[in-house]
Motif scaffolding. Structure first.
Motif, short mmCIF file in Angstrom:
data_model
loop_
_atom_site.label_atom_id
_atom_site.label_comp_id
_atom_site.label_asym_id
_atom_site.label_seq_id
_atom_site.Cartn_x
_atom_site.Cartn_y
_atom_site.Cartn_z
N ALA A 189 0.81 -1.22 0.00
CA ALA A 189 0.00 0.00 0.00
C ALA A 189 0.84 1.27 0.00
CB ALA A 189 -0.91 0.01 1.23
N ASN A 190 2.09 1.17 0.43
CA ASN A 190 2.94 2.35 0.57
C ASN A 190 3.88 2.51 -0.62
OD1 ASN A 190 1.80 3.26 3.00
ND2 ASN A 190 3.06 1.85 4.19
N PRO A 191 4.56 3.66 -0.73
CA PRO A 191 5.36 3.95 -1.93
C PRO A 191 6.48 2.95 -2.18
CG PRO A 191 5.02 5.95 -0.64
CD PRO A 191 4.53 4.81 0.20
N VAL A 192 6.75 2.75 -3.46
CA VAL A 192 7.87 1.91 -3.91
C VAL A 192 8.81 2.79 -4.73
CG1 VAL A 192 8.58 -0.06 -5.33
CG2 VAL A 192 6.45 -0.17 -3.98
N ILE A 193 10.08 2.75 -4.38
CA ILE A 193 11.10 3.48 -5.14
C ILE A 193 11.86 2.46 -5.98
CG2 ILE A 193 13.14 4.95 -5.04
CD1 ILE A 193 12.13 5.89 -2.28
N ALA A 194 11.79 2.61 -7.29
CA ALA A 194 12.44 1.69 -8.21
C ALA A 194 13.83 2.21 -8.56
CB ALA A 194 11.60 1.55 -9.48
N VAL A 195 14.80 1.31 -8.49
CA VAL A 195 16.18 1.67 -8.82
C VAL A 195 16.69 0.73 -9.91
CG1 VAL A 195 18.50 2.13 -7.93
CG2 VAL A 195 16.52 2.26 -6.38
N PRO A 196 16.81 1.22 -11.14
CA PRO A 196 17.39 0.38 -12.19
C PRO A 196 18.90 0.29 -12.03
CG PRO A 196 16.91 2.57 -13.04
CD PRO A 196 16.42 2.55 -11.62
#
Length: 250
Positions: A189-196
């Protein structure tokens, strides 16, 4: 001098109001000639200035670390190499992690606010993930790690679903096609920070394929930082975690 120590010194009578005013009247940056250090950044943003060590002149790097340590009582440096660590430790109580390439002088008191979870798709992504995790820890956050849990074996990720859903923010680090953040985004439910990351074979284009996958995700609540930017993810996650913790930070 750290603002908290200055105010405490005035409160206890160890410093006069006039002396405190003189210190506060100084410019909000230190001009070293080759660098202008933002010594008031923590007052404005809640986080002190961080040093990007890569390609810095040796003498410049030492001077920057010394001045920030004097001003803040702690310093975080990213993209440091072994030579830079050996140089800094001659005059400063620095610690170095060769996996994350972080060199630091930790705060005397480290909080562990809230919860940030850092996940990787594979073990080849751990260097970037550790930069994110150690950045978040430096800034006073509780961090849990879930490594090598990519989509080619989804059961590995699902075995950690409880802690993923408890986290105030999840950092998902992946190379190859970069699918991990989309999967996590559909589970929490909470934010996801994507790191390529730049991990992958030729058509990965040094992380470009993972970056494009992440910014085109169909999962809601996923934001993407630059390729290999573990530091940026750790910083942003720290801001989110503080907000979730209702700003109870001193």
């Amino acid at each position: 001098m750290q603002i908290e120590k200055l105010l405490e010194a005035v409160k206890c009578g160890d410093m006069s109001i006039q002396d405190a005013k003189a210190l506060l009247a100084r410019a909000p940056f230190e001009d070293l000639g080759f660098a202008k250090l933002d010594t008031h950044r923590a007052l404005r943003s809640g986080f002190p200035e961080v040093v990007f060590c890569q390609n810095k002149n040796d003498a410049f790097l030492v001077s920057i670390f010394q001045k920030l340590y004097e001003s803040n009582g702690a310093v975080l440096g990213t993209r440091a190499n072994q030579h830079q660590f050996e140089l800094l430790k001659q005059s400063l109580p620095v610690q170095y992690n060769p996996v994350s390439r972080i060199v630091k002088i930790s705060p005397s008191q480290v909080q562990q606010l809230g919860l940030i979870v850092v996940c990787t798709a594979g073990t080849a992504d751990i260097a970037v993930a550790e930069e994110a995790a150690q950045t978040a820890e430096f800034f006073g956050n509780r961090v849990e790690r879930i490594y090598d849990a990519g989509v080619s074996g989804l059961h590995r990720l699902l075995s950690h679903i409880d802690i993923l859903q408890k986290a105030n923010c999840v950092i998902a680090v992946a190379g190859m096609e970069g699918a991990l953040p989309s999967v996590i985004g559909g589970l929490v439910a909470n934010p996801v920070i994507a790191v390529p990351t730049s991990v992958g074979y030729g058509a990965n284009f040094h992380g470009l394929s993972a970056l494009l996958t992440m910014i085109n995700t169909c999962a809601n609540g996923v934001a993407t930082v630059n390729i290999d930017n573990g530091y940026g993810a750790g910083y942003l996650a720290s801001q989110i975690n503080r907000l979730a913790d209702k700003g109870d930070v001193k």
